[in-house]
Write an enzyme that holds these catalytic residues in place. Sequence first.
Site, PDB file in Angstrom:
ATOM      1  N   ARG A   1      44.126  -5.460  63.998  1.00 29.98           N
ATOM      2  CA  ARG A   1      42.945  -6.222  63.918  1.00 29.98           C
ATOM      3  C   ARG A   1      42.585  -6.964  65.222  1.00 29.98           C
ATOM      4  NH1 ARG A   1      41.039  -6.600  58.403  1.00 29.98           N
ATOM      5  NH2 ARG A   1      42.624  -5.605  57.098  1.00 29.98           N
TER       6      ARG A   1
ATOM      7  N   ASN B   1      50.260  -7.946  73.651  1.00 26.18           N
ATOM      8  CA  ASN B   1      50.121  -6.879  72.686  1.00 26.18           C
ATOM      9  C   ASN B   1      50.743  -5.617  73.380  1.00 26.18           C
ATOM     10  OD1 ASN B   1      48.915  -5.100  70.687  1.00 26.18           O
ATOM     11  ND2 ASN B   1      47.501  -4.716  72.117  1.00 26.18           N
TER      12      ASN B   1
ATOM     13  N   HIS C   1      49.952  -1.667  73.904  1.00 24.55           N
ATOM     14  CA  HIS C   1      48.852  -0.669  73.479  1.00 24.55           C
ATOM     15  C   HIS C   1      49.304   0.530  73.955  1.00 24.55           C
ATOM     16  CE1 HIS C   1      44.802   0.836  72.937  1.00 24.55           C
ATOM     17  NE2 HIS C   1      44.713   1.510  74.041  1.00 24.55           N
TER      18      HIS C   1
HETATM   19  C1  GRF Z   1      52.125   1.571  68.420  1.00 25.00           C
HETATM   20  O1  GRF Z   1      52.086   2.869  69.011  1.00 25.00           O
HETATM   21  C2  GRF Z   1      51.529   0.692  69.423  1.00 25.00           C
HETATM   22  O2  GRF Z   1      51.192   0.896  70.492  1.00 25.00           O
HETATM   23  C3  GRF Z   1      50.213   0.600  68.449  1.00 25.00           C
HETATM   24  O3  GRF Z   1      50.536   0.544  67.322  1.00 25.00           O
HETATM   25  C4  GRF Z   1      51.550   1.256  66.830  1.00 25.00           C
HETATM   26  C5  GRF Z   1      52.631   0.503  66.210  1.00 25.00           C
HETATM   27  O4  GRF Z   1      53.762   1.237  65.963  1.00 25.00           O
HETATM   28  N1  GRF Z   1      49.269  -0.772  68.921  1.00 25.00           N
HETATM   29  P1  GRF Z   1      54.751   0.656  65.075  1.00 25.00           P
HETATM   30  O5  GRF Z   1      54.520  -0.243  64.054  1.00 25.00           O
HETATM   31  O6  GRF Z   1      55.546  -0.529  66.015  1.00 25.00           O
HETATM   32  O7  GRF Z   1      55.880   1.639  65.128  1.00 25.00           O
END
Ligand code: GRF
Length: 198
Positions: free
Chosen positions: A98, A114, A116
Amino acid sequence: MQNLAPLKLGVLGSGKGSNFVAIAQAIQAGKINAQVQIVLSDVEDAGILEHARALGLRAEFIAPGRFRTKLEPQAEERVVELLREAGVELVVLAGYMRMIKAPLLEAFPSRIINIHPSLLPRFPGLESWKQALEAGACTTGCTVHYVDGGMDTGPVIAQSEVPVLPGDTAATLHARIQVAEHALFPEVIAKLAAPRRG
Ligand code: GRF
């Protein structure tokens, strides 16, 4: 004066929690001078909460409210309250799906990071690995960045490149990006925590 105290982390996630596990393992291995104070999720049965509880950490579901892309303001205020009560110094978004709004942004200015799954500014938003495939990119990767009010727009801290290979599917490319994420995210947090060693 040296500060040997571990950096206190609050982790937010919506999914399976593999990035959280990578961070927790790096802390346990002594590679990061930090400790996870609390894990919060907007998804009641998210794997990240199970992983956190299995490690004996405080882990709570936050009912998100009526919006799909952000928390209800009261819910985000509750997140702030819980993070503050837990003494959190750095907020780590590990697969949190979110947008972050004023209550949290204002409570933790420049202290929310974060991960990404692309080389930002390319492919912001959802399913960036699919975007990379559709664009015919030869390389993609992952980015750790500070969070601001935009979607995947805050200042970049570090990136790791991942090749797109012939025959890649969305699943194989995402899996390769996740391997890179699990190395990059702990490394960045270790560096942010490191000055505290003096
Ligand atoms: C990851 O690929 C991250 O980059 C994205 O959401 C995914 C989360 O994976 N924002 P996890 O829950 O840490 O396995």
